[in-house]
Scaffold this motif. Structure first.
Motif, PDB file in Angstrom:
ATOM      1  N   MET A   1      44.513  32.663  40.128  1.00 29.24           N
ATOM      2  CA  MET A   1      43.727  33.831  40.728  1.00 29.24           C
ATOM      3  C   MET A   1      42.377  34.131  39.988  1.00 29.24           C
ATOM      4  O   MET A   1      41.559  34.572  40.442  1.00 29.24           O
ATOM      5  CB  MET A   1      44.373  35.026  41.142  1.00 29.24           C
ATOM      6  CG  MET A   1      43.873  36.332  41.641  1.00 29.24           C
ATOM      7  SD  MET A   1      44.973  37.656  42.265  1.00 29.24           S
ATOM      8  CE  MET A   1      43.607  38.640  43.108  1.00 29.24           C
ATOM      9  N   GLY A   2      42.534  34.181  38.499  1.00 32.03           N
ATOM     10  CA  GLY A   2      41.516  34.718  37.934  1.00 32.03           C
ATOM     11  C   GLY A   2      41.572  33.920  36.692  1.00 32.03           C
ATOM     12  O   GLY A   2      41.843  32.666  36.415  1.00 32.03           O
TER      13      GLY A   2
ATOM     14  N   TRP B   1      42.627  45.834  44.776  1.00 30.67           N
ATOM     15  CA  TRP B   1      42.232  45.616  46.133  1.00 30.67           C
ATOM     16  C   TRP B   1      41.727  44.450  46.303  1.00 30.67           C
ATOM     17  O   TRP B   1      41.920  43.722  47.141  1.00 30.67           O
ATOM     18  CB  TRP B   1      40.973  46.599  46.323  1.00 30.67           C
ATOM     19  CG  TRP B   1      41.324  47.874  46.692  1.00 30.67           C
ATOM     20  CD1 TRP B   1      42.514  48.504  46.622  1.00 30.67           C
ATOM     21  CD2 TRP B   1      40.341  49.179  46.926  1.00 30.67           C
ATOM     22  NE1 TRP B   1      42.439  49.939  46.877  1.00 30.67           N
ATOM     23  CE2 TRP B   1      40.979  50.289  47.270  1.00 30.67           C
ATOM     24  CE3 TRP B   1      39.115  49.566  46.876  1.00 30.67           C
ATOM     25  CZ2 TRP B   1      40.487  51.762  47.502  1.00 30.67           C
ATOM     26  CZ3 TRP B   1      38.354  50.416  47.238  1.00 30.67           C
ATOM     27  CH2 TRP B   1      39.305  51.468  47.545  1.00 30.67           C
ATOM     28  N   ALA B   2      41.542  43.735  45.057  1.00 25.84           N
ATOM     29  CA  ALA B   2      41.274  42.110  45.218  1.00 25.84           C
ATOM     30  C   ALA B   2      42.481  41.407  45.437  1.00 25.84           C
ATOM     31  O   ALA B   2      42.589  40.540  46.248  1.00 25.84           O
ATOM     32  CB  ALA B   2      40.459  41.626  43.813  1.00 25.84           C
TER      33      ALA B   2
ATOM     34  N   ALA C   1      38.655  40.234  51.195  1.00 26.31           N
ATOM     35  CA  ALA C   1      37.506  41.150  51.121  1.00 26.31           C
ATOM     36  C   ALA C   1      36.579  40.768  49.898  1.00 26.31           C
ATOM     37  O   ALA C   1      37.099  40.088  49.225  1.00 26.31           O
ATOM     38  CB  ALA C   1      37.701  42.564  51.312  1.00 26.31           C
ATOM     39  N   ARG C   2      35.735  41.664  49.628  1.00 20.99           N
ATOM     40  CA  ARG C   2      34.809  41.412  48.347  1.00 20.99           C
ATOM     41  C   ARG C   2      34.799  42.810  47.630  1.00 20.99           C
ATOM     42  O   ARG C   2      34.383  43.784  48.202  1.00 20.99           O
ATOM     43  CB  ARG C   2      33.415  41.012  48.822  1.00 20.99           C
ATOM     44  CG  ARG C   2      33.186  39.756  49.608  1.00 20.99           C
ATOM     45  CD  ARG C   2      33.946  38.547  48.880  1.00 20.99           C
ATOM     46  NE  ARG C   2      33.729  37.345  49.724  1.00 20.99           N
ATOM     47  CZ  ARG C   2      34.874  36.726  50.049  1.00 20.99           C
ATOM     48  NH1 ARG C   2      35.807  37.151  49.981  1.00 20.99           N
ATOM     49  NH2 ARG C   2      34.736  35.458  50.969  1.00 20.99           N
TER      50      ARG C   2
ATOM     51  N   THR D   1      35.509  37.129  45.311  1.00 19.54           N
ATOM     52  CA  THR D   1      36.652  38.268  45.516  1.00 19.54           C
ATOM     53  C   THR D   1      36.181  39.430  44.776  1.00 19.54           C
ATOM     54  O   THR D   1      36.476  40.491  45.358  1.00 19.54           O
ATOM     55  CB  THR D   1      38.033  37.536  45.186  1.00 19.54           C
ATOM     56  OG1 THR D   1      38.496  36.532  46.036  1.00 19.54           O
ATOM     57  CG2 THR D   1      39.153  38.758  45.411  1.00 19.54           C
ATOM     58  N   LEU D   2      35.981  39.104  43.334  1.00 21.56           N
ATOM     59  CA  LEU D   2      35.546  40.521  42.648  1.00 21.56           C
ATOM     60  C   LEU D   2      34.407  39.839  41.684  1.00 21.56           C
ATOM     61  O   LEU D   2      34.238  38.949  41.014  1.00 21.56           O
ATOM     62  CB  LEU D   2      36.832  40.658  41.479  1.00 21.56           C
ATOM     63  CG  LEU D   2      36.588  42.221  41.002  1.00 21.56           C
ATOM     64  CD1 LEU D   2      37.986  42.546  40.598  1.00 21.56           C
ATOM     65  CD2 LEU D   2      35.753  42.026  39.533  1.00 21.56           C
ATOM     66  N   SER D   3      33.181  40.778  41.778  1.00 15.60           N
ATOM     67  CA  SER D   3      32.122  40.434  41.057  1.00 15.60           C
ATOM     68  C   SER D   3      31.865  41.649  40.056  1.00 15.60           C
ATOM     69  O   SER D   3      31.428  42.749  40.730  1.00 15.60           O
ATOM     70  CB  SER D   3      30.954  40.175  42.177  1.00 15.60           C
ATOM     71  OG  SER D   3      29.546  40.203  41.313  1.00 15.60           O
ATOM     72  N   LEU D   4      31.923  41.438  39.028  1.00 21.39           N
ATOM     73  CA  LEU D   4      31.409  42.713  37.985  1.00 21.39           C
ATOM     74  C   LEU D   4      30.176  42.350  37.341  1.00 21.39           C
ATOM     75  O   LEU D   4      29.869  41.558  36.851  1.00 21.39           O
ATOM     76  CB  LEU D   4      32.556  42.376  36.793  1.00 21.39           C
ATOM     77  CG  LEU D   4      32.480  43.359  35.601  1.00 21.39           C
ATOM     78  CD1 LEU D   4      32.334  45.130  35.969  1.00 21.39           C
ATOM     79  CD2 LEU D   4      33.404  43.457  34.779  1.00 21.39           C
TER      80      LEU D   4
END
Length: 250
Positions: free
Chosen positions: A1-2, A87-88, A94-95, A120-123
């Motif tokens: 996932m990451g 939440w991811a 979702a985004r 999915t997750l943008s930092l």
């Protein structure tokens, strides 16, 4: 996932935000700035939320219908990305878009925490107020403000101008964490009520009664808030809380 973090816990760096460090307790990592806890993640459980106010926001979003396919949650203030990471996992379709102003914090978090990948997750390294001002109308389903500068909410992320942009960008729910007790939170709620028709405060009963300092979450929504259901859910949280609705005249 990451992607697996490259740094271990107990890493300490000096940044413009102060002395930033991760401290480990078993599988959990706490991010501290100048000794103050900012965020906590569990490396074995992405949904774990250590801080009470994050769990309150999480319950509020779930009752508001969660996040659907490609809907965006904009987080102003990143910390260790505990809530975006949760939440991811909970809403993978979702985004999560996270704006964190301190590039050293972003680098440390990316190197230490196993974050989900884009989209999915943008930092991002970005000023939260600028991220909000530049966002399109209705772009985010949810907005979370959890940003602090030496313990206080930055001025550009509070007051009428902030809430005007929040109402413009957010199509659903906005949640703002106030760490200075009920008086500043009520002032924020009054500003929010100029632009949102539905406002509520969430905190422990002692905090709202001004007998104890603590976090207060301002919830603002374009849609009716499920106050009764949320009140029941908050009694099931590790840090129990209550809901106080705010008259908006809307």
């Amino acid at each position: 996932m990451g992607r697996r973090g490259r740094h271990s816990a107990n890493t300490r760096i000096e940044t413009t935000s102060g002395c930033v460090e991760f401290v480990s307790d078993g599988p959990r990592l706490s991010l501290l700035i100048d000794g103050r806890p900012q965020s906590c993640v569990d490396l074995t459980d992405a949904t774990y939320l250590s801080f009470g106010y994050m769990e309150w926001i999480d319950r509020a979003l779930a009752l508001a219908g969660g996040l659907k396919d490609r809907e965006v949650a904009l987080h102003l203030g990143g910390g260790a990305c505990a809530l975006p990471r949760a939440w991811a996992h909970r809403y993978p379709q979702a985004r999560q878009v996270v704006a964190e102003i301190d590039p050293d914090v972003v680098d440390l978090v990316r190197a230490t925490i196993d974050l989900p990948k884009k989209p999915t997750l943008s930092l991002r390294v970005q000023d939260g107020a600028l991220a909000l001002a530049q966002a399109r109308d209705g772009w985010a389903r949810v907005l979370v403000r959890d940003a602090f500068d030496h313990g206080a909410t930055p001025a550009p992320l509070s007051g009428a101008d902030f809430w005007r942009h929040a109402a413009r960008v957010t199509s659903g729910l906005a949640a703002a964490n106030c760490a200075c007790g009920p008086a500043p939170a009520r002032a924020e709620a009054a500003s929010a009520a100029r632009f949102f028709p539905h406002i509520a405060l969430v905190a422990t009963a002692r905090t709202l009664a001004a007998r104890k300092a603590g976090n207060v979450v301002v919830l603002a929504s374009h849609e009716a808030l499920p106050v009764a259901d949320l009140a029941r859910e908050l009694t099931r949280c590790r840090e129990q809380a209550i809901v106080d609705t705010v008259e908006t005249g809307g």
